[in-house]
Design an enzyme around this catalytic site. Structure first.
Site, PDB file in Angstrom:
ATOM      1  N   ASP A   1     -49.507 146.775  86.149  1.00 28.00           N
ATOM      2  CA  ASP A   1     -48.589 145.707  85.497  1.00 28.00           C
ATOM      3  C   ASP A   1     -49.692 144.930  84.688  1.00 28.00           C
ATOM      4  OD1 ASP A   1     -46.084 144.626  85.375  1.00 28.00           O
ATOM      5  OD2 ASP A   1     -47.043 142.345  86.175  1.00 28.00           O
TER       6      ASP A   1
ATOM      7  N   GLU B   1     -52.876 149.442  81.171  1.00 31.21           N
ATOM      8  CA  GLU B   1     -51.362 149.854  80.860  1.00 31.21           C
ATOM      9  C   GLU B   1     -50.976 150.259  82.063  1.00 31.21           C
ATOM     10  OE1 GLU B   1     -50.322 150.707  77.094  1.00 31.21           O
ATOM     11  OE2 GLU B   1     -48.473 151.831  79.348  1.00 31.21           O
TER      12      GLU B   1
ATOM     13  N   ASP C   1     -50.473 143.601  72.484  1.00 32.48           N
ATOM     14  CA  ASP C   1     -50.300 144.697  72.546  1.00 32.48           C
ATOM     15  C   ASP C   1     -49.026 145.426  72.829  1.00 32.48           C
ATOM     16  OD1 ASP C   1     -50.406 146.795  70.327  1.00 32.48           O
ATOM     17  OD2 ASP C   1     -51.560 147.830  71.399  1.00 32.48           O
ATOM     18  N   SER C   2     -48.027 144.350  73.140  1.00 34.54           N
ATOM     19  CA  SER C   2     -46.650 144.578  74.287  1.00 34.54           C
ATOM     20  C   SER C   2     -46.175 145.460  73.107  1.00 34.54           C
ATOM     21  CB  SER C   2     -46.360 144.180  75.032  1.00 34.54           C
ATOM     22  OG  SER C   2     -46.047 142.947  74.177  1.00 34.54           O
TER      23      SER C   2
END
Lengths: 284, 284
Positions: free
Chosen positions: B137, B106, B155-156
């Site tokens: 990143d 994250e 889960d972007s």
């Protein structure tokens, strides 16, 4: 100019759609009717301020309320549509050559007139020679019918206001009597998500359960409707919605659809756990 | 006072939710983060103005992105979650005793901090001892990984702005390499309904198809997301999402869910005809 129509989902939730033009607005004896033009959803039919259908996604609702029972019942000839003055359900029904008569009970003649003028792509179906339109109250119309229909589709707005009588036990009992011994009744069963609708959803399911021996709920993704998660009830005297599905027979009819396919028939009856729990609450 | 938050779905469509209170607002190095309190959806996490999750329906997204692969892959021990700083995916993952490590990548530490403080019911999961949080990143993190994970969950947020690199062919290729020989990758695959998202949806599907031998799309009803019709991608090196489902094995684990159940597993992969057509467009 910025012009937005808002469909009120709850006191604290609304879906707003940018409007290009208000094409029609009138107060009939029954209700206020508006037709709006939008870029994202095409034409929008609004009754008493509530979004009834949009040109962009009405195919989902109309296909799912029609083809699910048509792929199960092997011999539908006489059909009754309660409500449905916009012609969407009839447009799907007339795809079947084997259907002989379609009675549409739509209390408001102005609704039919407005739809014919402003959304003819949908409402022109009502001119099919098999269709008879009765501008009567659905509850009263059905009381006199017995052993008359193979399929009844309850395409009514929500259980508040004018359509309220169409969500009573008496009405479902009359539908039962109006159906032949192997008849099927389909109703729009609201959304399971927001509290008030979930309650209506339960209440309808309970009343239909008490009337029909077979009663199952199925679902569709309808983006313009509250929560986008919409339910339908499949009530039946004889045929089971899954066991009696005739996949091959339906495919052979060569009916063109954009949402429904027998491939997804079983899946639409597989409800999320929280929806099952909601319905099981009244099944005990 | 009337205060409304609007989630912009298209230039001409928005979902508005009445807000009781703005609990938190800050600009991190990466993005603007807000936490709002509402009656209908509970707490709402908003990133750069876009609705990320609501307390009321986040279970749907998080269960569907997690339990679908977990009911298929028979031996998940190492998991990577790309994004997911809110802890929702991790909350579902830690229900499995057999999972040994969960890496969460994250990039924004402030997001994790805000979620821990304002939505602890979700984000407290991140304190599980199996969890490691990497504030990096995602694209860079995964480049160095090889044969390291059984399951990767992407889960972007959407493919615009900061998360853009997570939707490239290079990224999916790196995910492929980071997975073991029987690994599974799940991505949120946007909505098929509105034109712009439908295009993203196609693009993602195409890139994943070009990378993985097995690639299928499944769906869920998520009321707070644009159109309410949300897709996920199931990409796999070995296991088939339907043929390798272990219904009984999953049931025996005794995991409590509110949306997912193996009973609806096959149904969520049965997509409406128009969605199939959209995906087939890039499958040729």
């Amino acid at each position: 100019m910025e012009m937005w129509f808002s469909d009120i989902h709850t006191d604290g939730v609304k879906l707003s759609i940018r409007i290009e033009e208000q094409l029609f607005s009138a107060q009939s004896e029954v209700q206020r009717i508006d037709v709006l033009e939008s870029k994202d959803f095409g034409k929008i039919l609004v009754v008493d301020g509530d979004l009834m259908l949009t040109e962009r996604d009405e195919f989902i609702y109309h296909e799912m309320i029609t083809h699910v029972p048509m792929a199960v019942h092997p011999d539908v000839r006489q059909v009754l549509v309660v409500g449905g003055g916009d012609g969407g359900v009839v447009r799907e029904l007339i795809k079947y050559d084997t259907i002989e008569t379609i009675d549409v009970v739509e209390p408001d003649p102005l609704l039919v007139e407005a739809c014919r003028k402003y959304i003819p792509e949908i409402a022109n179906s009502l001119t099919d020679e098999r269709v008879s339109i009765f501008n009567e109250d659905g509850l009263r119309f059905i009381r006199s019918k017995s052993d008359a229909y193979d399929l009844i589709i309850i395409d009514s707005p929500n259980p508040f206001g004018a359509g309220e009588g169409l969500f009573t036990k008496e009405f479902y009992g009359n539908c039962y009597n109006a159906l032949r011994e192997d008849g099927v009744m389909i109703n729009q069963n609201e959304s399971p998500f927001y509290t008030e609708e979930a309650f209506q959803c339960q209440r309808m399911h309970k009343r239909i359960l008490e009337t029909f021996p077979i009663c199952r709920v199925y679902q569709a993704h309808i983006p313009s409707y509250p929560s986008g998660h919409w339910l339908f009830g499949f009530a039946s005297k004889k045929y089971h919605p899954l066991d009696d599905l005739d996949k091959v027979g339906w495919k052979l009819k060569g009916i063109h659809t954009k949402y429904y396919e027998p491939r997804l028939h079983a899946g639409v009856f597989a409800l999320p756990a929280y929806v099952e729990a909601l319905l099981e609450d009244v099944e005990r």
